[in-house]
Write a protein that holds these residues in place. Structure first.
Motif, PDB file in Angstrom:
ATOM      1  N   ALA A 280       0.801  -1.229   0.000  1.00 55.51           N
ATOM      2  CA  ALA A 280       0.000   0.000   0.000  1.00 55.51           C
ATOM      3  C   ALA A 280       0.833   1.279   0.000  1.00 55.51           C
ATOM      4  N   TYR A 281       2.039   1.239   0.551  1.00 54.28           N
ATOM      5  CA  TYR A 281       2.820   2.462   0.708  1.00 54.28           C
ATOM      6  C   TYR A 281       4.084   2.494  -0.141  1.00 54.28           C
ATOM      7  N   ALA A 282       4.181   1.606  -1.113  1.00 54.03           N
ATOM      8  CA  ALA A 282       5.396   1.514  -1.925  1.00 54.03           C
ATOM      9  C   ALA A 282       5.717   2.819  -2.647  1.00 54.03           C
ATOM     10  N   ARG A 283       4.711   3.603  -2.995  1.00 55.74           N
ATOM     11  CA  ARG A 283       4.952   4.858  -3.702  1.00 55.74           C
ATOM     12  C   ARG A 283       5.168   6.030  -2.760  1.00 55.74           C
ATOM     13  N   VAL A 284       4.969   5.799  -1.455  1.00 52.51           N
ATOM     14  CA  VAL A 284       5.067   6.882  -0.486  1.00 52.51           C
ATOM     15  C   VAL A 284       6.321   6.744   0.372  1.00 52.51           C
ATOM     16  N   ILE A 285       6.522   5.556   0.928  1.00 54.04           N
ATOM     17  CA  ILE A 285       7.679   5.297   1.783  1.00 54.04           C
ATOM     18  C   ILE A 285       8.862   4.926   0.887  1.00 54.04           C
ATOM     19  N   PRO A 286      10.000   5.584   1.076  1.00 55.51           N
ATOM     20  CA  PRO A 286      11.152   5.289   0.225  1.00 55.51           C
ATOM     21  C   PRO A 286      11.534   3.806   0.254  1.00 55.51           C
ATOM     22  N   GLU A 287      11.933   3.306  -0.897  1.00 57.38           N
ATOM     23  CA  GLU A 287      12.336   1.908  -1.028  1.00 57.38           C
ATOM     24  C   GLU A 287      13.443   1.549  -0.039  1.00 57.38           C
ATOM     25  N   SER A 288      14.345   2.498   0.219  1.00 58.11           N
ATOM     26  CA  SER A 288      15.447   2.226   1.149  1.00 58.11           C
ATOM     27  C   SER A 288      14.921   1.966   2.558  1.00 58.11           C
ATOM     28  N   VAL A 289      13.852   2.652   2.963  1.00 60.84           N
ATOM     29  CA  VAL A 289      13.264   2.433   4.284  1.00 60.84           C
ATOM     30  C   VAL A 289      12.606   1.061   4.331  1.00 60.84           C
ATOM     31  N   LEU A 290      11.845   0.734   3.298  1.00 61.05           N
ATOM     32  CA  LEU A 290      11.180  -0.568   3.250  1.00 61.05           C
ATOM     33  C   LEU A 290      12.198  -1.709   3.222  1.00 61.05           C
ATOM     34  N   ALA A 291      13.300  -1.520   2.510  1.00 69.64           N
ATOM     35  CA  ALA A 291      14.320  -2.564   2.407  1.00 69.64           C
ATOM     36  C   ALA A 291      15.019  -2.820   3.733  1.00 69.64           C
ATOM     37  N   GLU A 292      15.104  -1.801   4.580  1.00 70.14           N
ATOM     38  CA  GLU A 292      15.774  -1.941   5.878  1.00 70.14           C
ATOM     39  C   GLU A 292      14.953  -2.721   6.893  1.00 70.14           C
ATOM     40  N   LEU A 293      13.661  -2.884   6.641  1.00 66.71           N
ATOM     41  CA  LEU A 293      12.781  -3.541   7.607  1.00 66.71           C
ATOM     42  C   LEU A 293      12.887  -5.052   7.473  1.00 66.71           C
ATOM     43  N   GLY A 294      13.472  -5.683   8.482  1.00 68.41           N
ATOM     44  CA  GLY A 294      13.601  -7.134   8.499  1.00 68.41           C
ATOM     45  C   GLY A 294      12.495  -7.767   9.328  1.00 68.41           C
ATOM     46  N   ALA A 295      11.976  -8.880   8.868  1.00 70.90           N
ATOM     47  CA  ALA A 295      10.854  -9.545   9.541  1.00 70.90           C
ATOM     48  C   ALA A 295      11.189  -9.909  10.981  1.00 70.90           C
ATOM     49  N   ASP A 296      12.388 -10.424  11.230  1.00 74.34           N
ATOM     50  CA  ASP A 296      12.752 -10.828  12.591  1.00 74.34           C
ATOM     51  C   ASP A 296      12.824  -9.631  13.537  1.00 74.34           C
ATOM     52  N   GLU A 297      13.409  -8.547  13.065  1.00 72.02           N
ATOM     53  CA  GLU A 297      13.534  -7.343  13.889  1.00 72.02           C
ATOM     54  C   GLU A 297      12.156  -6.738  14.182  1.00 72.02           C
ATOM     55  N   VAL A 298      11.316  -6.658  13.169  1.00 73.72           N
ATOM     56  CA  VAL A 298       9.979  -6.096  13.362  1.00 73.72           C
ATOM     57  C   VAL A 298       9.166  -6.988  14.302  1.00 73.72           C
ATOM     58  N   ALA A 299       9.270  -8.317  14.137  1.00 74.77           N
ATOM     59  CA  ALA A 299       8.555  -9.242  15.034  1.00 74.77           C
ATOM     60  C   ALA A 299       9.043  -9.076  16.476  1.00 74.77           C
ATOM     61  N   ALA A 300      10.343  -8.901  16.663  1.00 77.20           N
ATOM     62  CA  ALA A 300      10.878  -8.708  18.025  1.00 77.20           C
ATOM     63  C   ALA A 300      10.321  -7.425  18.650  1.00 77.20           C
ATOM     64  N   GLN A 301      10.181  -6.374  17.856  1.00 79.80           N
ATOM     65  CA  GLN A 301       9.620  -5.126  18.380  1.00 79.80           C
ATOM     66  C   GLN A 301       8.159  -5.317  18.781  1.00 79.80           C
ATOM     67  N   TRP A 302       7.384  -6.038  17.967  1.00 79.70           N
ATOM     68  CA  TRP A 302       5.976  -6.271  18.311  1.00 79.70           C
ATOM     69  C   TRP A 302       5.846  -7.192  19.514  1.00 79.70           C
ATOM     70  N   ARG A 303       6.718  -8.197  19.607  1.00 83.58           N
ATOM     71  CA  ARG A 303       6.679  -9.080  20.774  1.00 83.58           C
ATOM     72  C   ARG A 303       6.929  -8.266  22.036  1.00 83.58           C
ATOM     73  N   SER A 304       7.888  -7.370  21.979  1.00 85.14           N
ATOM     74  CA  SER A 304       8.181  -6.504  23.120  1.00 85.14           C
ATOM     75  C   SER A 304       6.983  -5.617  23.455  1.00 85.14           C
ATOM     76  N   ALA A 305       6.315  -5.080  22.436  1.00 84.50           N
ATOM     77  CA  ALA A 305       5.145  -4.225  22.669  1.00 84.50           C
ATOM     78  C   ALA A 305       4.020  -4.987  23.355  1.00 84.50           C
ATOM     79  N   VAL A 306       3.913  -6.280  23.068  1.00 83.25           N
ATOM     80  CA  VAL A 306       2.869  -7.108  23.677  1.00 83.25           C
ATOM     81  C   VAL A 306       3.263  -7.522  25.091  1.00 83.25           C
ATOM     82  N   VAL A 307       4.505  -7.943  25.266  1.00 86.41           N
ATOM     83  CA  VAL A 307       4.965  -8.487  26.544  1.00 86.41           C
ATOM     84  C   VAL A 307       5.308  -7.392  27.549  1.00 86.41           C
ATOM     85  N   GLU A 308       5.930  -6.321  27.069  1.00 81.44           N
ATOM     86  CA  GLU A 308       6.374  -5.238  27.948  1.00 81.44           C
ATOM     87  C   GLU A 308       5.921  -3.882  27.412  1.00 81.44           C
ATOM     88  N   PRO A 309       4.613  -3.629  27.392  1.00 79.62           N
ATOM     89  CA  PRO A 309       4.149  -2.330  26.883  1.00 79.62           C
ATOM     90  C   PRO A 309       4.684  -1.197  27.753  1.00 79.62           C
TER      91      PRO A 309
END
Length: 191
Positions: free
Chosen positions: A28-57
């Motif tokens: 949905a945001y490929a034309r808005v968010i720079p490709e370099s930002v999207l490329a930097e987002l790794g699934a494991d890192e993003v999942a770890a951030q969400w796990r932390s948000a759930v476990v330790e808000p």
């Protein structure tokens, strides 16, 4: 009839939430968010951030909710007390009642995403209704959400649910690309 509902996220939901965020942003945001930002987002890192948000808000008033259909996790929302940065502009004064940097009466919806292939099935509306329920349960009387200026679909969705632009915008710097956002707001009445 397929079961579809919203529930609080669990630690084991982190991978699905990360997948939804990454797939939605890349679609949905490929034309808005720079490709370099999207490329930097790794699934494991993003999942770890969400796990932390759930476990330790950051506070007990921060919540991550997931929308499900059958056995599939199809969307999620994250919300918590607004920060001073969320409340810039006219008409807002922070009502800090001992929670440090968090506003006592204004909820900030930081994310509300439904994976595009699951769109138009009521999941966004169920998530938004659950966010409103959480807001009322936690004593919030109003809410704000920032939407990318170019994201007309999110703006239309929120406006159809009674939210309205309040005239405040901001510009995010994403790897040197300026990405404008617009703030939408609503108030909660007793239901």
């Amino acid at each position: 009839m397929v079961d579809a509902f919203v529930r609080p996220a669990r630690p084991e939901d982190a991978e699905a939430v990360a997948r939804i965020q990454l797939e939605t942003w890349r679609t949905a945001y490929a034309r808005v968010i720079p490709e370099s930002v999207l490329a930097e987002l790794g699934a494991d890192e993003v999942a770890a951030q969400w796990r932390s948000a759930v476990v330790e808000p950051p506070t007990p008033r921060h919540h991550v909710l997931v929308a499900t259909e059958g056995d599939a996790t199809v969307g999620f929302a994250a919300a918590g007390p607004a920060t001073v940065e969320d409340l810039v502009g006219p008409g807002y004064t922070s009502e800090d009642h001992g929670e440090g940097e968090w506003d006592a009466t204004t909820l900030a919806v930081s994310t509300l995403l439904v994976e595009p292939r699951w769109g138009r099935r009521g999941h966004g509306s169920r998530l938004l209704a659950a966010v409103a329920d959480v807001a009322r349960e936690n004593g919030f009387t109003r809410a704000v959400a920032w939407a990318l200026d170019a994201d007309q679909a999110t703006r239309n969705f929120l406006e159809s649910a009674g939210w309205a632009p309040d005239g405040v915008g901001r510009v995010l710097d994403m790897n040197g690309t300026e990405v404008p956002e617009l703030r939408l707001a609503t108030t909660f009445t007793d239901a």
